[in-house]
Enzyme design. Structure first.
Site, PDB file in Angstrom:
ATOM      1  N   ASP A   1       0.853  -1.197   0.000  1.00 50.21           N
ATOM      2  CA  ASP A   1       0.000   0.000   0.000  1.00 50.21           C
ATOM      3  C   ASP A   1       0.890   1.249   0.000  1.00 50.21           C
ATOM      4  O   ASP A   1       1.771   1.387   0.839  1.00 50.21           O
ATOM      5  CB  ASP A   1      -0.919  -0.011   1.233  1.00 50.21           C
ATOM      6  CG  ASP A   1      -2.095   0.941   1.071  1.00 50.21           C
ATOM      7  OD1 ASP A   1      -1.894   2.076   0.585  1.00 50.21           O
ATOM      8  OD2 ASP A   1      -3.222   0.546   1.441  1.00 50.21           O
TER       9      ASP A   1
ATOM     10  N   SER B   1      -7.089   4.061  -1.213  1.00 54.81           N
ATOM     11  CA  SER B   1      -6.790   2.623  -1.196  1.00 54.81           C
ATOM     12  C   SER B   1      -8.020   1.773  -1.499  1.00 54.81           C
ATOM     13  O   SER B   1      -7.882   0.665  -2.023  1.00 54.81           O
ATOM     14  CB  SER B   1      -6.225   2.219   0.166  1.00 54.81           C
ATOM     15  OG  SER B   1      -4.955   2.788   0.331  1.00 54.81           O
TER      16      SER B   1
ATOM     17  N   THR C   1      -7.960  -2.039   1.853  1.00 54.04           N
ATOM     18  CA  THR C   1      -7.349  -2.921   0.850  1.00 54.04           C
ATOM     19  C   THR C   1      -7.888  -4.352   0.921  1.00 54.04           C
ATOM     20  O   THR C   1      -8.480  -4.829  -0.050  1.00 54.04           O
ATOM     21  CB  THR C   1      -5.805  -2.887   0.955  1.00 54.04           C
ATOM     22  OG1 THR C   1      -5.388  -1.527   0.984  1.00 54.04           O
ATOM     23  CG2 THR C   1      -5.156  -3.619  -0.196  1.00 54.04           C
TER      24      THR C   1
ATOM     25  N   ASP D   1       2.180   2.658   3.281  1.00 54.76           N
ATOM     26  CA  ASP D   1       1.331   3.841   3.084  1.00 54.76           C
ATOM     27  C   ASP D   1       1.365   4.771   4.297  1.00 54.76           C
ATOM     28  O   ASP D   1       1.412   5.991   4.146  1.00 54.76           O
ATOM     29  CB  ASP D   1      -0.101   3.353   2.830  1.00 54.76           C
ATOM     30  CG  ASP D   1      -1.105   4.481   2.669  1.00 54.76           C
ATOM     31  OD1 ASP D   1      -0.916   5.310   1.760  1.00 54.76           O
ATOM     32  OD2 ASP D   1      -2.076   4.526   3.450  1.00 54.76           O
TER      33      ASP D   1
ATOM     34  N   HIS E   1       2.225   8.727   4.675  1.00 54.11           N
ATOM     35  CA  HIS E   1       1.354   9.750   5.271  1.00 54.11           C
ATOM     36  C   HIS E   1       2.082  10.485   6.398  1.00 54.11           C
ATOM     37  O   HIS E   1       1.876  11.673   6.614  1.00 54.11           O
ATOM     38  CB  HIS E   1       0.080   9.114   5.839  1.00 54.11           C
ATOM     39  CG  HIS E   1      -0.921   8.738   4.781  1.00 54.11           C
ATOM     40  ND1 HIS E   1      -1.593   9.660   4.008  1.00 54.11           N
ATOM     41  CD2 HIS E   1      -1.367   7.521   4.373  1.00 54.11           C
ATOM     42  CE1 HIS E   1      -2.406   9.034   3.173  1.00 54.11           C
ATOM     43  NE2 HIS E   1      -2.284   7.720   3.361  1.00 54.11           N
TER      44      HIS E   1
ATOM     45  N   HIS F   1      -1.278   2.723  -5.096  1.00 54.90           N
ATOM     46  CA  HIS F   1      -0.924   4.118  -5.411  1.00 54.90           C
ATOM     47  C   HIS F   1       0.367   4.432  -4.675  1.00 54.90           C
ATOM     48  O   HIS F   1       0.829   3.633  -3.864  1.00 54.90           O
ATOM     49  CB  HIS F   1      -2.022   5.089  -4.944  1.00 54.90           C
ATOM     50  CG  HIS F   1      -2.348   4.900  -3.489  1.00 54.90           C
ATOM     51  ND1 HIS F   1      -1.515   5.344  -2.475  1.00 54.90           N
ATOM     52  CD2 HIS F   1      -3.383   4.267  -2.882  1.00 54.90           C
ATOM     53  CE1 HIS F   1      -2.033   4.993  -1.314  1.00 54.90           C
ATOM     54  NE2 HIS F   1      -3.163   4.331  -1.519  1.00 54.90           N
TER      55      HIS F   1
HETATM   56 MG    MG Z   1      -4.203  -0.713   2.627  1.00 49.29          MG
HETATM   57 ZN    ZN Z   2      -3.107   6.060   2.312  1.00 50.08          ZN
END
Ligand code: MG
Ligand code: ZN
Length: 372
Positions: A49, A90, A143, A264, A268, A307
């Site tokens: 992710d 996501s 996800t 991910d 962030h 992404h």
């Molecule tokens: Mg995820």
């Molecule tokens: Zn995210």
């Protein structure tokens, strides 16, 4: 007593010769790898992710040993935009991979009109494949949820948990116990899971000790698992191995989704070290998948991302004349629209070279597994 003589009559000799020829023929013409005998192909999809090329590059640059990422020969680039957003979240990203259609940000397994779309996991399940999911976040998070649930919003964790009971998934391993057992409606879904034939497991230790053959609902954290920096250890690689061992025993072919969920969150948080450790951890899970696929010869391994997160860049210091120091920089605390890498190995991998929309990955998995 009878004599053994009659065994050597001419008739018997001819018969035993025939038998030998038949046995020999069966060995030579029905080899297990006979292309005419099509075995179901396993698919292991590993999603990092928020894992863009810089995230992988940074881990590679800092690594002291060769990484599993470097074992792939087929690479592609996936365009990640959502239906009406250049920058996906996501939920829409995973839904595109799981169901082959772009949707709106926040959508979990539903199309732009909020209508449910069948996921690759559900299709595989219906065709008799064994199925499983592993994640380092709550298994109800966007996800993994997008592979099994159908809800208009990713925030609907308790409804998403309920959707797990509508499938026959063979195992799921992650966090999210509270979404099953400590709910606003006071319904304990773990009781229903048990009725449905699941072994409900609440700790990693219990998970590794379990040798039974029941389906597995391993919810080893109330919500998410800890970060690598907080001592998550080798949960992801261990669980991936455990999932492969169990699913491959079915002999029917399997689909497994593995998520490195927290790459991910490092993005962030604009925390390069958080990212690096999560990518390194994800790489160990990839190694397990590749080790299995190389031996098995009938498994497609795909590694990609939904992404990129953070607009992560491996900048140097302008004043540093040696240009030998990486000073990672971020351009945002959110996701970006850059393409993400796709790594593929095994039958069908060649279809993943090139540049394509994220939905193409769904098509390749579907075709490779012979699903409709
Ligand atoms: Mg995820
Ligand atoms: Zn995210």
């Amino acid at each position: 007593m009878y004599s053994i003589k009659p065994l050597f009559t001419m008739k018997n000799r001819i018969l035993s010769c025939l038998l030998l020829v038949l046995v020999f023929a069966s060995f030579t013409s029905f080899k297990p790898d006979d292309p005419k005998v099509k075995k179901p192909v396993n698919v292991i999809l590993l999603i990092g992710d928020g894992m863009g090329l810089s995230q992988v590059s940074y881990a590679l640059m800092m690594a002291t040993e060769r990484m599993a990422f470097e074992r792939f020969k087929t690479l592609g680039l996936s365009k990640t935009s959502a239906a009406d957003h250049k920058i996906t979240d996501s939920a829409a990203g995973a839904t595109a991979l799981a169901s082959g259609a772009k949707t709106y940000n926040g959508a979990v397994g539903v199309d732009i009109n909020k209508m449910p779309m069948t996921t690759i996991l559900e299709m595989a399940e219906a065709k008799g494949y064994a199925t499983g999911m592993v994640a380092t976040c709550a298994i109800t998070h966007a996800t993994p949820a997008s592979f099994i649930a159908h809800q208009p919003s990713r925030e609907m964790y308790e409804e998403i948990a309920k959707d797990f009971l509508k499938t026959d998934i063979d195992l799921f391993i992650g966090g999210g116990y509270d979404h099953f057992a400590k709910r606003k409606d006071n319904v304990d879904l773990t009781a229903q899971l048990k009725v449905n034939g699941y072994m409900v497991i609440q700790s990693e230790q219990e998970l590794y000790m379990y040798t039974g053959t029941q389906k597995l609902a391993a919810l080893v954290a109330p919500k998410h698992l800890p970060k690598m920096q907080e001592g998550r250890g080798s949960f992801l690689a261990n669980s991936t191995q455990l999932a492969i061992n169990r699913l491959s025993k079915s002999g029917t072919g399997f689909f497994l989704m593995v998520e490195g969920s927290q790459i991910d969150w490092g993005g962030h948080a604009n925390d390069a070290e958080y990212i690096r450790q999560e990518v390194m951890d994800f790489d160990l899970a990839i190694a397990k998948a590749l080790d299995f696929a190389e031996k098995d010869g009938n498994t497609l391994v795909i590694v990609t991302a939904d992404h990129e997160t953070g607009g992560f860049a491996l900048s140097g210091n302008e004043e540093d004349k040696t240009q030998n120091k990486i000073e990672p920089k971020f351009t945002t605390k959110n996701h970006t629209g850059t393409m993400v890498p796709v790594y593929a190995f095994g039958p069908g991998a060649e279809s993943l070279g090139g540049i394509y929309e994220n939905t193409w990955i769904f098509n390749v998995m579907k075709k490779t597994m012979g699903l409709k």
